[in-house]
Enzyme design. Sequence first.
Site, short mmCIF file in Angstrom:
data_model
loop_
_atom_site.label_atom_id
_atom_site.label_comp_id
_atom_site.label_asym_id
_atom_site.label_seq_id
_atom_site.Cartn_x
_atom_site.Cartn_y
_atom_site.Cartn_z
N HIS A 119 -21.01 -19.85 -14.93
CA HIS A 119 -19.99 -18.81 -14.76
C HIS A 119 -20.57 -17.39 -14.77
O HIS A 119 -21.59 -17.12 -15.41
CB HIS A 119 -18.97 -18.95 -15.90
CG HIS A 119 -17.74 -18.12 -15.72
ND1 HIS A 119 -17.52 -16.95 -16.42
CD2 HIS A 119 -16.67 -18.30 -14.93
CE1 HIS A 119 -16.36 -16.44 -16.06
NE2 HIS A 119 -15.81 -17.25 -15.16
N ASP A 190 -21.23 -24.16 -22.14
CA ASP A 190 -19.94 -23.49 -22.00
C ASP A 190 -18.88 -24.58 -21.79
O ASP A 190 -18.87 -25.25 -20.76
CB ASP A 190 -20.00 -22.52 -20.82
CG ASP A 190 -18.70 -21.73 -20.65
OD1 ASP A 190 -17.64 -22.22 -21.08
OD2 ASP A 190 -18.74 -20.64 -20.06
N HIS A 193 -14.02 -25.46 -19.65
CA HIS A 193 -13.20 -26.47 -18.97
C HIS A 193 -13.36 -27.85 -19.58
O HIS A 193 -12.92 -28.84 -19.00
CB HIS A 193 -13.56 -26.50 -17.47
CG HIS A 193 -13.39 -25.15 -16.84
ND1 HIS A 193 -12.18 -24.70 -16.36
CD2 HIS A 193 -14.28 -24.13 -16.70
CE1 HIS A 193 -12.34 -23.46 -15.92
NE2 HIS A 193 -13.60 -23.09 -16.11
C1 LIG Z 1 -16.79 -21.46 -17.34
C2 LIG Z 1 -16.09 -20.23 -17.84
N1 LIG Z 1 -16.63 -19.53 -18.84
C3 LIG Z 1 -16.04 -18.43 -19.33
C4 LIG Z 1 -14.85 -17.97 -18.81
C5 LIG Z 1 -14.25 -16.69 -19.35
O1 LIG Z 1 -13.22 -16.98 -20.23
P1 LIG Z 1 -12.05 -15.91 -20.52
O2 LIG Z 1 -11.11 -16.02 -19.37
O3 LIG Z 1 -11.48 -16.35 -21.82
O4 LIG Z 1 -12.69 -14.57 -20.60
C6 LIG Z 1 -14.23 -18.68 -17.79
C7 LIG Z 1 -12.92 -18.23 -17.25
O5 LIG Z 1 -12.67 -18.01 -16.15
C8 LIG Z 1 -14.86 -19.84 -17.27
O6 LIG Z 1 -14.33 -20.55 -16.27
#
Ligand SMILES: Cc1ncc(COP(=O)(O)O)c(C=O)c1O
Length: 369
Positions: A119, A190, A193
């Site tokens: 991400h 991470d 999902h």
């Molecule tokens: C894989 C991943 N990590 C981090 C995030 C960021 O999370 P947040 O929306 O809580 O800032 C997202 C959200 O889109 C994501 O899909």
Amino acid sequence: MDTWLASRADVRERRGLVRTATARAGLIDLASNDYLGLSADPRVVAAAAAALQTYGAGARASRVVCGTTGAHQDLEEQLRRLTGQESALVFSSGYTANLGVMTALGGPGTLIIHDAHVHASLLDGIRLSRSPAVAVAHQDTAAIGAALAARTQPRAVVVLESIYSVLGDAAALAEVAALCADFDALLLVDEAHGIGVAGDGRGAVHAAGLAGARHVAVTATLSKALGSQGGAVLGSHLLREHVLNTARTFIFDTALAPAAAAAATQACRIVRAEPERSRRMLANAAALAQRCGVAAAAGAVQSIPVGSADRATALTAALHASGVAVGCFRPPSVPDGVSRLRLTARANLTPAELDRAATAVAAALGVMP
Ligand SMILES: Cc1ncc(COP(=O)(O)O)c(C=O)c1O
């Protein structure tokens, strides 16, 4: 400045890359990340309302000044229990959690090896950390091993998503964790999902038997399956202390609003008590994939490659017109340049909604019933 802004707008228009932030209501939702339908669950909403009354609307300060409340402490305890980790540290978003942990762990002495599809928040954190970094091809475990074997830095962190946000596939966590153990590296996963989705909601790291392992840490967002807002870093007490003391997005950012923290706390309790929710969501995801002519993904996200950005935009608009909201992923959100429709299944999609939405998507894509 105006001339330049107008020329950038022109380029976006010609490339089919215009994005809007428009409120939409009344559509069948296959676009949000509310995988378990918890954002409107009456128990979650009531917990947020009670916290509003107790703590007020905002956290008023950074976590390290006076922004930490009982709501944040309760949330960290529930996140820890849900994921089976030793400790949790809550941030104002998943984005700031990723920026925070990458900069806290990175630097010239830490080699960061990451999947090319991780991400944007992780990529930004890696850049900010000033670490030497190696991007490996998506799901290329052998390339991770080779980069670890060639490392000259005293420390290494391998960064993956447990379930990828754009492609919807699952990482080979057990294999990569074994490599990290062999090479004395930290695996950072991470689970944006994965939590609420994999392993009866407890996440893919837990399902792989890696929760609590010293060489594995996790980041999470509270804004997807947990239906609220916020993010977290999960791992050992030692990691928590280090991140709390060094992550600038923790120290210099106002704490998560207590109402959002209380909502996520209640959502964690529900996920643990009602594992059937994630099972129902996965069954809906499989049904949706089958009807749309794609292989079922590992989690809630069904990713359908459609080629050009213009085609993705046209299909998304046509589906909106027929009452279905879908995600439209175009560059730069797609690292391989292939635009996609992104359909997310929810536990609370009714059979009638699922049928109507799948019929509309299949018709738009020209899939034979
Ligand atoms: C894989 C991943 N990590 C981090 C995030 C960021 O999370 P947040 O929306 O809580 O800032 C997202 C959200 O889109 C994501 O899909």
